[in-house]
Design a protein around this motif. Structure first.
Motif, short mmCIF file in Angstrom:
data_model
loop_
_atom_site.label_atom_id
_atom_site.label_comp_id
_atom_site.label_asym_id
_atom_site.label_seq_id
_atom_site.Cartn_x
_atom_site.Cartn_y
_atom_site.Cartn_z
N LEU A 4 0.81 -1.21 0.00
CA LEU A 4 0.00 0.00 0.00
C LEU A 4 0.84 1.26 0.00
O LEU A 4 0.31 2.37 0.12
N GLY A 5 2.15 1.11 -0.15
CA GLY A 5 3.02 2.26 -0.24
C GLY A 5 2.94 3.13 0.99
O GLY A 5 3.00 2.64 2.13
N PRO A 6 2.76 4.47 0.81
CA PRO A 6 2.74 5.38 1.96
C PRO A 6 1.55 5.15 2.89
O PRO A 6 1.59 5.54 4.05
N LEU A 7 0.47 4.51 2.38
CA LEU A 7 -0.67 4.23 3.26
C LEU A 7 -0.32 3.16 4.29
O LEU A 7 -0.83 3.16 5.40
N GLY A 8 0.54 2.24 3.88
CA GLY A 8 1.10 1.26 4.81
C GLY A 8 0.09 0.37 5.48
O GLY A 8 -0.36 -0.61 4.93
N GLY A 9 -0.26 0.74 6.69
CA GLY A 9 -1.11 -0.12 7.50
C GLY A 9 -0.27 -0.94 8.47
O GLY A 9 0.90 -1.19 8.25
N ASN A 22 5.85 -4.72 9.75
CA ASN A 22 5.17 -6.00 9.74
C ASN A 22 5.10 -6.53 8.31
O ASN A 22 4.84 -5.77 7.37
N LEU A 23 5.33 -7.82 8.16
CA LEU A 23 5.25 -8.47 6.86
C LEU A 23 4.16 -9.52 6.92
O LEU A 23 4.17 -10.40 7.78
#
Length: 427
Positions: free
Chosen positions: A349-354, A392-393
Motif C-alpha cells: 500500500l506504499g505510503p498508506l502502509g497499514g 510488519n510483513l
C-alpha cells in the motif's frame, strides 16, 4: 450510399470476445480515419480501437459492459460524406469549428455554466479564431494525466481536463464529480466543509467487474490463512540510504527492490510458495523462476504487471522494472503479456502502509506477500531501550498447498535476510 461494417479484430491471442469499456463516439457522430471509436477490454488489457475509414456512425454494437465476439460487428459507418444523418448532426454543432476541423468538439460547455472563450474576451482585444481556441484547449487537455475512460467522460460532459483539480497523479472520476458539483474554478471545498450529494448508481463493468469476479473466485475456492511477522528494518533502511547516496545515474531505491531480492533468495528452500495450483486437474506446479506480480492501483482498478525472472535481476534493475511496469499499468499502455503469468504476487500500500494486511491470493497462485508501513518504535536491546525501524510483513497462503509451518518458516527466512541485509548480496 455505402456502409462499412467494422468488425472486432483479434486483439489478443486466444481471446474469443472482448468487453466494451467506453464508447468515444455515438450514433450520428462524424468520424475521421484513425479516430478513436471505443475502449475494449480483453483479459486484463484495455485497447483503444480506431476507425479505418471516415464517415458517419450509424450503428453501435451495444452498451458499456456488453461482450462482443471476435469478428462480430462493432460499428457501422456510412462512408459517403454528404448524408442526411451527418447533416442533422452538423446542424447542432458550431459551423466554423465543424467545417474547419471535423471530429473536434468544443470544450466550453453549458454543463459547467461557462461561456465559450470568444464570448468573454476583454474589451479591445481581438477574439481568437474558434478553431484555434478549440485546438489549444485540446492540446492543453492532452497534457493532463487521465485514463481513456475519464477522458471520454470529460469529452461527453464538455469539461476541459486542464481546469480540473486533483490531489493524485492522475485525474479520476471522483475529481470530475467534484468539479461538476462545486463549479469551475472552485475545486475542492475546504477541510471540514461538506455538501450533500445525490445517490449514484455505477454499473460494474470493465476492469472493476474482472476484479470483482477474480476476488470472489479466489475467496470462494481458496482456503486462505494469513501469517504476520514483525521485522526490524533499521539496518536495511541504513543500507538503502547508503546505496541511494552513491547511486550515480541509477534509479532511487525504495524498500520494494530489496524485499524482492529477499523473496527470491529464500524461494529455493520453500518451492511450495512459488507455485500455481490447477484445482480442476489436481496438479501443483512449483516454478523454478520467480515471475513476480506487482499489485498496482490504477484509475481502472487493481492491475498486476509481472516482473519476469525476478531472481535474475539486481536491486537497480528491479527498481527500473518496477517503475516501468507501474507507469505502463497506470497509463493503460501495459501489454497483455505483461499482465499475466505471475507465479507469486507482492502487494504494498506504499505510503498508506497499514499495521497488517490480509491480502487475497491472486488465483491460481498459492501465496501473496504484503509488506506494511515502516514505523519507529522503542525496543529493548541488551536490557536497554533503543529506537528501531519496524515493519510488519504479511503473507496469505492457500492452505490446500501450503502448511502453516511452511509459511511461518519462509517468513522467518525473509526476516533473517532483511534484518542482516548484507546477506542480500551474498552469492
Amino acid at each position: 450510399m455505402a456502409r462499412f461494417t467494422f468488425t472486432l479484430p483479434d486483439i489478443g491471442e486466444g481471446i474469443s470476445e472482448a468487453e466494451i469499456v467506453a464508447w468515444h463516439v455515438k450514433i450520428g457522430d462524424r468520424v475521421e480515419e484513425d479516430q478513436g471509436l471505443a475502449d475494449m477490454m480483453t483479459d486484463k488489457a484495455t485497447v483503444e480501437l480506431e476507425s479505418p475509414v471516415a464517415g458517419t456512425v450509424v450503428e453501435l454494437a451495444g452498451e458499456p459492459g456488453d461482450q462482443v465476439s471476435i469478428g462480430a460487428m462493432l460499428v457501422v459507418i456510412e462512408t459517403e460524406a454528404e448524408v442526411e444523418a451527418a447533416a442533422s448532426v452538423e446542424s447542432i454543432k458550431e459551423p466554423v469549428v465543424e467545417a474547419e476541423n471535423p471530429g473536434v468538439e468544443e470544450v466550453a460547455s453549458a454543463a459547467t455554466g461557462t461561456a465559450p472563450a470568444e464570448d468573454v474576451q476583454p474589451a479591445g482585444e481581438p477574439a481568437p479564431q474558434p478553431i484555434e481556441h478549440v485546438v489549444a484547449q485540446e492540446a492543453k487537455a492532452e497534457q493532463v494525466l487521465a485514463s481513456p475512460a475519464v477522458r471520454a467522460r470529460a469529452k461527453e460532459l464538455g469539461v476541459d481536463l486542464a481546469q480540473v483539480r486533483t490531489t493524485a497523479e492522475r485525474i479520476r472520476h471522483s475529481d470530475l464529480d467534484a468539479f461538476l458539483l462545486y463549479g469551475q474554478g472552485q475545486g475542492y471545498r475546504p477541510a471540514g466543509a461538506s455538501r450533500k450529494r445525490p445517490d449514484e448508481s455505477v454499473k460494474v463493468i470493465g476492469m472493476r467487474r474482472r476484479i470483482a469476479e477474480n476476488m470472489a473466485a479466489s475467496k470462494r475456492h481458496i482456503p486462505h490463512f494469513t501469517y504476520v511477522e514483525e521485522i526490524d528494518v533499521t539496518a536495511l533502511e541504513a543500507m538503502r540510504g547508503d546505496l541511494n547516496a552513491n547511486r550515480g545515474d541509477r534509479p532511487k531505491l525504495t524498500l520494494l527492490p530489496l524485499i524482492i531480492v529477499a523473496v527470491c533468495k529464500a524461494i529455493p528452500d520453500f518451492p511450495m510458495i512459488n507455485a500455481r495450483y490447477d484445482d480442476e486437474a489436481g496438479v501443483v506446479t512449483r516454478h523454478g523462476s520467480v515471475h513476480l506480480g506487482m499489485a498496482t492501483q490504477t484509475d481502472a482498478g487493481l492491475m498486476v504487471p509481472v516482473i519476469r525472472d525476478a531472481q535474475d535481476r539486481n536491486v537497480w534493475q528491479l527498481a527500473s522494472e518496477i517503475r516501468r511496469l507501474s507507469e505502463a499499468a497506470r497509463s493503460g499502455k501495459a501489454r497483455s503479456e505483461e499482465l499475466s503469468g505471475s507465479t507469486l504476487t507482492l502487494t504494498s500500500l506504499g505510503p498508506l502502509g497499514g499495521i497488517a494486511t490480509t491480502p487475497v491470493i491472486n488465483r491460481p497462485e498459492v501465496a501473496i506477500i504484503g509488506p506494511n508501513r515502516v514505523i519507529e518504535r522503542p525496543v529493548i536491546r541488551d536490557g536497554e531501550i533503543a529506537v528501531a525501524k519496524l515493519m510488519n510483513l504479511s503473507i496469505s497462503c492457500d492452505h490446500r498447498v501450503v502448511d502453516g509451518w511452511d509459511a511461518a518458516s519462509y517468513v522467518q527466512a525473509l526476516r533473517r535476510l532483511l534484518e542482516t541485509p548484507v546477506l542480500l548480496f551474498d552469492q
